[in-house]
Each structure stands twice: as C-alpha cells, then as structure tokens.
Design a protein around this motif. Sequence first.
Motif, PDB file in Angstrom:
ATOM      1  N   ARG A 141     -71.475  -3.775 -41.280  1.00 27.77           N
ATOM      2  CA  ARG A 141     -70.330  -4.773 -40.882  1.00 27.77           C
ATOM      3  C   ARG A 141     -70.423  -5.353 -39.270  1.00 27.77           C
ATOM      4  O   ARG A 141     -71.002  -4.388 -38.814  1.00 27.77           O
ATOM      5  N   GLU A 142     -69.875  -6.101 -39.307  1.00 29.35           N
ATOM      6  CA  GLU A 142     -69.626  -6.787 -37.707  1.00 29.35           C
ATOM      7  C   GLU A 142     -68.749  -5.800 -36.994  1.00 29.35           C
ATOM      8  O   GLU A 142     -67.827  -5.361 -37.605  1.00 29.35           O
ATOM      9  N   ALA A 143     -69.066  -5.448 -35.889  1.00 22.27           N
ATOM     10  CA  ALA A 143     -68.055  -4.817 -34.975  1.00 22.27           C
ATOM     11  C   ALA A 143     -66.809  -5.683 -34.781  1.00 22.27           C
ATOM     12  O   ALA A 143     -66.911  -6.664 -34.571  1.00 22.27           O
ATOM     13  N   ASP A 144     -65.794  -4.774 -34.685  1.00 20.84           N
ATOM     14  CA  ASP A 144     -64.269  -5.485 -34.175  1.00 20.84           C
ATOM     15  C   ASP A 144     -64.047  -4.419 -32.984  1.00 20.84           C
ATOM     16  O   ASP A 144     -64.629  -3.595 -32.630  1.00 20.84           O
ATOM     17  N   ASP A 145     -62.856  -4.974 -32.582  1.00 25.93           N
ATOM     18  CA  ASP A 145     -62.336  -4.305 -31.474  1.00 25.93           C
ATOM     19  C   ASP A 145     -61.936  -2.915 -31.391  1.00 25.93           C
ATOM     20  O   ASP A 145     -62.228  -1.886 -30.538  1.00 25.93           O
ATOM     21  N   GLY A 146     -61.609  -2.426 -32.755  1.00 24.48           N
ATOM     22  CA  GLY A 146     -61.273  -1.049 -33.252  1.00 24.48           C
ATOM     23  C   GLY A 146     -62.594  -0.045 -33.029  1.00 24.48           C
ATOM     24  O   GLY A 146     -62.316   1.070 -33.081  1.00 24.48           O
ATOM     25  N   ASP A 147     -63.738  -0.847 -32.814  1.00 25.89           N
ATOM     26  CA  ASP A 147     -64.909   0.215 -32.903  1.00 25.89           C
ATOM     27  C   ASP A 147     -65.342   0.452 -31.450  1.00 25.89           C
ATOM     28  O   ASP A 147     -66.418   1.171 -31.207  1.00 25.89           O
ATOM     29  N   ALA A 148     -64.768   0.060 -30.660  1.00 22.68           N
ATOM     30  CA  ALA A 148     -65.150   0.159 -29.151  1.00 22.68           C
ATOM     31  C   ALA A 148     -65.361   1.573 -28.820  1.00 22.68           C
ATOM     32  O   ALA A 148     -65.936   1.895 -28.059  1.00 22.68           O
ATOM     33  N   GLU A 149     -64.363   2.575 -29.024  1.00 22.99           N
ATOM     34  CA  GLU A 149     -64.341   3.712 -28.548  1.00 22.99           C
ATOM     35  C   GLU A 149     -65.626   4.540 -29.204  1.00 22.99           C
ATOM     36  O   GLU A 149     -66.317   5.329 -28.451  1.00 22.99           O
TER      37      GLU A 149
END
Length: 149
Positions: free
Chosen positions: A12-20
Amino acid sequence: MTTKSMTSIRIREADDGDAESISSLLMELGYELGPVEVKKRIGVYRESSDTVLVADEVGEVVGFVSFHVIPLFHASGNLGRITAMCIRSDRQRQGVGRALLAGLDGFARARGCGRIEVSSGDQRAQDAHLFYQACGYAIDSRRFQKMLH
C-alpha cells in the motif's frame, strides 16, 4: 527461522503513521533520517506523481520502496527511479521485496514509465545486486556523479 505467509503482506501507499517504521528501516541501510523528516518526505512524494510503497504485515511495516517518476526529454514516456528500498532484516528472502517490486511495476506502468532504474552501491554486490538481477533488472550503464558542497 520462521517463514511467514505472503498472504499476510499487503502493498500500500505509505502514510504519515509509517514514518517511524521507515526511519528504522533506513537506519538498517546506514542512513540516519528521523521520523519527522521521513514524514515530510512522504508528504512531498504523495503530492507529486511519485510514491512510497510499504509492505504491511497486519499493521506492521516490514519493507518499503520510494519511487520517482522522471519525464524524459529525449524520448516519449517517463523513466521510473527507485530512490530507496529496504526490507527488514528478519524478513529478507521471504518474498517481501518481490511483492514491493510487483506493486511498483503497476504504479510505474500507470504513470507511463517505460522502464525502471535503480542504483545500488558496490558494497551491496552480494545481496541487493543479486536480488535486483533475480527480479529482472540488468546492469546497463555506468553512473557518474559530482558532489556539490
């Protein structure tokens, strides 16, 4: 070693919650880019024709790939460029990278890319280079770079 089923992997496309998680993966490659900066870059990619895809295993990111679409001047269509890719070390050689590249192929085709390129450091000859070649990528040119300070 436990082998996980690929049916539990979702691209899936990354979202802000994936940053860490992406920041941690970048550290495995030797790049120190904190979650705040990763979150900014996800936003920049999301606002353009580029993307960051993640391999999500039941809510846990186990790999990612970032991809830039480059309009060609000298030919029709676009060039796709993988700018970074990492699979968590305990999930390598289990199909996660292949799943990410398969997802990327569809994204690239939808954006008019006639080919995808990737650069990989000489120090990765025994792992990343062999992986890309096994996935259909071929060595076809020499890259030159000039560092600007």
